[in-house]
Design an enzyme around this catalytic site. Structure first.
Site, PDB file in Angstrom:
ATOM      1  N   THR B  48       0.910  -1.273   0.045  1.00 14.75           N
ATOM      2  CA  THR B  48       0.052  -0.048  -0.118  1.00 14.75           C
ATOM      3  C   THR B  48       0.856   1.508   0.080  1.00 14.75           C
ATOM      4  O   THR B  48       1.851   1.128   0.824  1.00 14.75           O
ATOM      5  CB  THR B  48      -0.893   0.017   1.367  1.00 14.75           C
ATOM      6  N   GLU B  49       0.460   2.193  -0.789  1.00 18.34           N
ATOM      7  CA  GLU B  49       1.375   3.359  -1.318  1.00 18.34           C
ATOM      8  C   GLU B  49       1.911   4.446   0.237  1.00 18.34           C
ATOM      9  O   GLU B  49       2.925   4.805   0.243  1.00 18.34           O
ATOM     10  CB  GLU B  49       0.671   4.391  -2.063  1.00 18.34           C
ATOM     11  N   ASN B  50       0.763   4.286   1.231  1.00 20.94           N
ATOM     12  CA  ASN B  50       1.196   4.862   2.317  1.00 20.94           C
ATOM     13  C   ASN B  50       2.157   4.227   3.204  1.00 20.94           C
ATOM     14  O   ASN B  50       2.169   4.520   4.465  1.00 20.94           O
ATOM     15  CB  ASN B  50      -0.051   5.322   3.269  1.00 20.94           C
TER      16      ASN B  50
END
Lengths: 238, 227
Positions: B48-50
């Protein structure tokens, strides 16, 4: 020199009108709410804010925008279901938006902290967001030149700090914290707890204390203890 | 002939096509449904990008933790072997070509693999790009999950995107409710159709389409195994 502030209001002193401020967080995870609330109380205005988003619902950054303290926002994802304060300010022409792809935003911040004058990234090549920017084809692939984002101050949230300013974070609340801490001239960190130096395993430190200028413990008990000493405590002997 | 696929059907199809052992990013919105159809035997690691690898299913009840969210800012869980890292590292994972597959939604995809999925370009629209351009540019395989036609019946697989681009020539497959398309160097081959014959499909889309191959071709194989 590391300072430990008694309150968030003490911690954010020195941020002046018109400053560029990096604010950590992805959505509400890692958003330093206590520091943002203090910034709001300080009345500071005309800010350029750098954050992934443009505030959610009615807390933190969203309130700074509602109160029109933010002249310009540099972010990747302003519009979401609960970004009503940004939407209203934007449609009224009362906030400037610089839209940056998220990875380019992170890398521009990282570049500032690492002393890099700019970099070529493939992200955005051939799109609207590369218009007017220098491009170069390297080994047959197109790249866009992007410049660092320097800032007067960073407001970030970490889980714990020690009295040397070393930080550890918690889960996905880490997000922009480490790169923002390095990029700003003055880094202010909200933590749950400040522990004695030596209590954090040096192998586990994520942000080394060299990047940190001011700490404030948001945990009620710790904040009250610090308040007894008042204002800003200078840490000479960690 | 089977009927058209619903969202769950498309998600199940994509999940089954992801090669075992892959590192995968499912973006936000519709493609996140794919996670529900992955099996433990596939040993897929979700990014996940975060700032996380090893993302688990949605969090419920006591599992909900404001510090543990996905790219859509919804609470999720962590699996054994998970790791956390800061945003610049997370996007180095994308941009650096370390993800095997990403699956994104789309407004339009062109026959040459251009992707438009972040902005309608309408004057009153507030644009938001997030990590879409980084994913489109960086993942080894960029798959799109979308309905083939919009509400007005206009095809979303087009000769040339009219909406602002997210990435150029990046899409390798398009999974839709009526067909799966394999994109390769400007040619578009239909892998399979759902609820419509190939000829019926080809007449409604303004992109030259190659019919399903009689036997598996190179382009039909699952995405390359992670290196």
């Amino acid at each position: 020199m590391l300072l430990i502030a008694a309150t968030a209001d003490d911690a954010i002193r020195g941020i002046s009108d018109g400053a560029t401020v990096l604010i950590g967080g992805f959505g509400n995870a890692g958003q330093p709410m206590d520091l943002i609330d203090a910034l709001l109380r300080s009345g500071t205005t005309g800010l350029t804010v750098v954050n992934n988003n443009a505030g959610q619902a009615d807390a933190g950054l969203a309130v700074l925008i509602r109160e029109r303290r933010v002249r310009k926002i540099i972010c990747s994802f302003p519009r979401q279901s609960d970004s009503w304060h940004f939407d209203a300010a934007y449609r009224a022409g009362e906030i400037e938006l610089e839209l940056v792809p998220q990875g380019t935003l992170a890398e521009r911040i990282r570049a500032a902290g690492a002393g890099i004058g700019g970099f070529f990234t493939p992200t955005g090549y051939g799109t609207m967001l590369a218009e007017g920017k220098e491009t170069r084809v390297i080994d047959g692939r197109g790249y866009v030149f992007e410049t660092p984002i320097h800032a007067d101050a960073a407001l970030i949230k970490a889980l714990k700090a020690d009295r040397s300013g070393n930080l550890i974070y918690r889960k996905t609340a880490r997000n922009f914290g480490p790169v923002m801490a390095a990029a700003a001239r003055h880094t202010i960190v909200q933590v749950s707890e400040v522990v004695q130096s030596g209590e954090l395993d040096p192998e586990h430190v994520v942000t080394p204390g060299i990047y940190v200028d001011v700490l404030v413990a948001a945990e009620p008990g710790r904040a009250a203890a610090a308040q007894g000493r008042g204002g800003l405590e200078r840490v000479d002997t960690p | 002939m089977n009927g058209k696929l619903d969202r769950g059907g498309i998600a199940r199809l994509i999940a089954g096509d992801i090669p075992p052992g892959s590192y995968v990013n499912l973006g936000i919105g519709q493609p996140t449904l794919i996670a529900d159809h992955l099996t433990p035997e596939q040993n897929i690691t979700l990014h996940t990008e975060n700032g996380m690898l090893g993302m688990g299913p949605a969090a419920t009840g006591d599992q909900i933790d404001g510090d543990l969210i996905n790219a859509g800012k919804l609470p999720v869980t962590e699996l054994p072997g998970a790791s956390y890292f800061h945003h610049a590292d997370s996007f180095a994972i994308m941009r650096g070509g370390h993800l095997d597959v990403c699956v994104l939604g789309a407004f339009q995809v062109s026959g040459t693999g251009d992707l438009a999925n972040w902005h309608t370009g309408a004057e009153d629209a507030i644009p938001a790009v997030g990590g879409a351009m980084d994913l489109a540019t960086g993942a080894k395989e960029v798959w799109v999950m979308m309905s083939l036609f919009d509400r007005d019946g206009t095809a979303k697989l087009v000769p040339r995107c009219s909406y602002p681009l997210t990435g150029i020539g990046c899409v390798t497959r398009v999974y839709t409710n009526e067909a799966v398309f394999l994109l390769d160097a400007g040619s578009v081959r239909v892998r399979a159709t759902y609820g419509v014959p190939f000829t019926g499909l080809a007449s409604r889309i303004d992109v030259p389409l190659l019919p399903p191959a009689a036997r598996p071709r190179a382009g039909d194989k699952p995405a390359g195994r992670p290196g």
